[in-house]
Design a protein around this motif. Sequence first.
Motif, PDB file in Angstrom:
ATOM      1  N   VAL A 118       0.883  -1.162   0.000  1.00 35.75           N
ATOM      2  CA  VAL A 118       0.000   0.000   0.000  1.00 35.75           C
ATOM      3  C   VAL A 118       0.928   1.222   0.000  1.00 35.75           C
ATOM      4  O   VAL A 118       2.127   1.091   0.272  1.00 35.75           O
ATOM      5  CB  VAL A 118      -0.957   0.003   1.220  1.00 35.75           C
ATOM      6  N   HIS A 119       0.379   2.398  -0.285  1.00 35.00           N
ATOM      7  CA  HIS A 119       1.211   3.586  -0.479  1.00 35.00           C
ATOM      8  C   HIS A 119       2.161   3.836   0.684  1.00 35.00           C
ATOM      9  O   HIS A 119       1.758   3.856   1.836  1.00 35.00           O
ATOM     10  CB  HIS A 119       0.338   4.824  -0.687  1.00 35.00           C
ATOM     11  N   ASP A 120       3.431   4.022   0.366  1.00 34.66           N
ATOM     12  CA  ASP A 120       4.471   4.442   1.310  1.00 34.66           C
ATOM     13  C   ASP A 120       4.680   3.462   2.466  1.00 34.66           C
ATOM     14  O   ASP A 120       5.087   3.857   3.561  1.00 34.66           O
ATOM     15  CB  ASP A 120       4.136   5.831   1.900  1.00 34.66           C
ATOM     16  N   CYS A 121       4.396   2.191   2.229  1.00 38.82           N
ATOM     17  CA  CYS A 121       4.467   1.217   3.337  1.00 38.82           C
ATOM     18  C   CYS A 121       5.877   0.661   3.541  1.00 38.82           C
ATOM     19  O   CYS A 121       6.776   0.850   2.709  1.00 38.82           O
ATOM     20  CB  CYS A 121       3.504   0.056   3.081  1.00 38.82           C
ATOM     21  N   ILE A 122       6.007  -0.051   4.652  1.00 36.12           N
ATOM     22  CA  ILE A 122       7.184  -0.884   4.918  1.00 36.12           C
ATOM     23  C   ILE A 122       6.808  -2.309   4.497  1.00 36.12           C
ATOM     24  O   ILE A 122       5.777  -2.819   4.932  1.00 36.12           O
ATOM     25  CB  ILE A 122       7.507  -0.900   6.432  1.00 36.12           C
ATOM     26  N   ILE A 123       7.617  -2.934   3.654  1.00 34.83           N
ATOM     27  CA  ILE A 123       7.385  -4.358   3.349  1.00 34.83           C
ATOM     28  C   ILE A 123       8.150  -5.166   4.401  1.00 34.83           C
ATOM     29  O   ILE A 123       9.374  -5.038   4.526  1.00 34.83           O
ATOM     30  CB  ILE A 123       7.885  -4.712   1.936  1.00 34.83           C
ATOM     31  N   LEU A 124       7.386  -5.965   5.158  1.00 29.91           N
ATOM     32  CA  LEU A 124       7.986  -6.748   6.251  1.00 29.91           C
ATOM     33  C   LEU A 124       8.263  -8.149   5.706  1.00 29.91           C
ATOM     34  O   LEU A 124       7.401  -9.032   5.727  1.00 29.91           O
ATOM     35  CB  LEU A 124       6.993  -6.810   7.425  1.00 29.91           C
ATOM     36  N   ASN A 125       9.481  -8.320   5.200  1.00 29.90           N
ATOM     37  CA  ASN A 125       9.821  -9.582   4.531  1.00 29.90           C
ATOM     38  C   ASN A 125      10.308 -10.586   5.577  1.00 29.90           C
ATOM     39  O   ASN A 125      11.342 -10.375   6.226  1.00 29.90           O
ATOM     40  CB  ASN A 125      10.906  -9.299   3.489  1.00 29.90           C
ATOM     41  N   LEU A 126       9.572 -11.695   5.722  1.00 26.39           N
ATOM     42  CA  LEU A 126       9.879 -12.640   6.809  1.00 26.39           C
ATOM     43  C   LEU A 126      10.804 -13.781   6.383  1.00 26.39           C
ATOM     44  O   LEU A 126      11.000 -14.746   7.114  1.00 26.39           O
ATOM     45  CB  LEU A 126       8.558 -13.161   7.383  1.00 26.39           C
ATOM     46  N   GLN A 127      11.410 -13.641   5.197  1.00 23.81           N
ATOM     47  CA  GLN A 127      12.171 -14.775   4.651  1.00 23.81           C
ATOM     48  C   GLN A 127      13.441 -15.121   5.437  1.00 23.81           C
ATOM     49  O   GLN A 127      13.963 -16.217   5.303  1.00 23.81           O
ATOM     50  CB  GLN A 127      12.515 -14.505   3.183  1.00 23.81           C
ATOM     51  N   ARG A 128      13.962 -14.180   6.253  1.00 23.08           N
ATOM     52  CA  ARG A 128      15.164 -14.533   7.019  1.00 23.08           C
ATOM     53  C   ARG A 128      14.817 -15.179   8.367  1.00 23.08           C
ATOM     54  O   ARG A 128      15.714 -15.589   9.091  1.00 23.08           O
ATOM     55  CB  ARG A 128      16.036 -13.284   7.232  1.00 23.08           C
TER      56      ARG A 128
END
Length: 471
Positions: free
Chosen positions: A91-101
């Motif tokens: 969504v606009h201006d969001c933080i992508i919380l990538n859980l791959q680690r």
Amino acid sequence: MTGALAADLSRLIGSGSVSADRQQIERYSGDALGVYRAFRAAPRMEAKAKVVVWPTCTEHVSSILKYAQSSRVAVVPYGGGTGVMGAAAPVHDCIILNLQRMNTVLDVDSRDMSARLQPGVVLEDAYAAFRGQGLLMGHDPWSRPIATVGGAISTNGMGYLAAKYGSMGEQVLGMEAVLPDGEVVRSSGVPKPSYGPSLNSLLIGTEGTLGVVTEATLRAFPLPEKQVIRGFDFPDFESGFNAVAQLYAEGVRPAMVDYGEEFWPEGGDTKDGATLFLAFQGFREDVDAHLARSLDICGRFYGRLGDQKETEKFWETRHASAERYRQQVLLSDRPSEARRNRSSYRMDYLHVALPTSQVLNYRKKCQGIFQHHRVVVREWSLWARPEFFSFLILREDDAAANEDPPDMADVVDQVLRLAQQMGGSMEYCHGVGLKLAHLMTDEPGIGLKAAQAIKKALDPNLILNPGKQMG
Ligand SMILES: Cc1cc2nc3c(=O)[nH]c(=O)nc-3n(C[C@H](O)[C@H](O)[C@H](O)COP(=O)(O)OP(=O)(O)OC[C@H]3O[C@@H](n4cnc5c(N)ncnc54)[C@H](O)[C@@H]3O)c2cc1C
């Protein structure tokens, strides 16, 4: 602003775990929903994220959410990026919380028949870890090689073995999660909690809108002593459907039910009639008894045993589409372009749930709608149970007809609304995401207002994956 956000997040979790690089942001912006197949949600897929973060522990997730809550920045959890409803789209201006680690298998316990895993573990790795301890993981979707534990819980995915072991949500015994305000909560890993609502049911299938799963305790099953798979050819869809319904009516529980009738006139796999694949797993006597009763029931509905080599090939190649997706999209230099190119505004694949008694009637009504709108059906199918009914549809574009082509978005909405009106649900497999959020008002269940009230109570500033299933 981007620089300040990245700097703040770097202070919280370390600069090696934060990126504002455009290429990195593009790679993790969106899931497998290509823009053309998003129909009404297409304009919302233009949104751009500001930064990607890769937490490596629960404390990281908690501090990111506390920060996001206080500075009113949206956060979108991201697992494998293979969802097909746009639930992981930014969504606009969001933080992508990538859980791959967060991808460690913490424990597999053959006495407790359970395993504890971090959310970013890819299902294939989870499957292998279970196997290493002589155990079976019950969730085996097409996307096993590319989807993650956290994503599968949050979409409550379905797999090939759902007939026997249930959906991904049914694998979950307990979990640890971070609520939208950063609070860390846990449910116990035993089969029955003392009270409701349980943390598990708040987070299963809610697409990362109510919390972030940071650990899951999953059920494990014994590795089957015996497995058999058989294919049956039926003269028409109705006969095979009635056979599957009868299997359930007589208490037969296959491990897999995969039934379909396909139409590919331009030289695809089309053959007359429909094919049912059944698999049975378990201890020897149980498998033999289930197989014997199934042979009898299928025979009663004109099913004939099919080619065994083809049947085994079907089983062995069941994850091939995920391998193609990995090559074509996940490993591509331009993943968003690759996703767009794979989608088509002429085609959709829908998966509704209906009471068994309504499925054939629903199919007939859909046939009427499709004929009226010049939409052709390429496949009718069932997966796992007689209630889970899917169809692949294609809009006919006939230039010579000199008429406006039908609006696929309208046709899709009509048939999904029809499923809701007939006592069913618009999606049994992939969730709601961005794509189907506009149909939530009529979806049977707790009710959109109540779901939104829970969301507001847990996430007053609406920062966690806003705009998805709960609007
Ligand atoms: C080729 C192919 C085949 C497929 N086959 C199947 C199939 O057989 N069965 C099936 O059910 N689906 C299938 N899918 C769809 C997809 O694989 C599933 O929906 C899968 O469960 C998504 O997992 P993911 O890790 O990719 O999640 P993502 O797409 O990254 O995320 C899905 C949702 O979960 C949220 N989320 C992710 N991680 C967390 C977390 N830790 N905590 C909270 N929220 C989180 C995201 O915000 C998003 O809302 C297929 C997709 C492809 C491309």
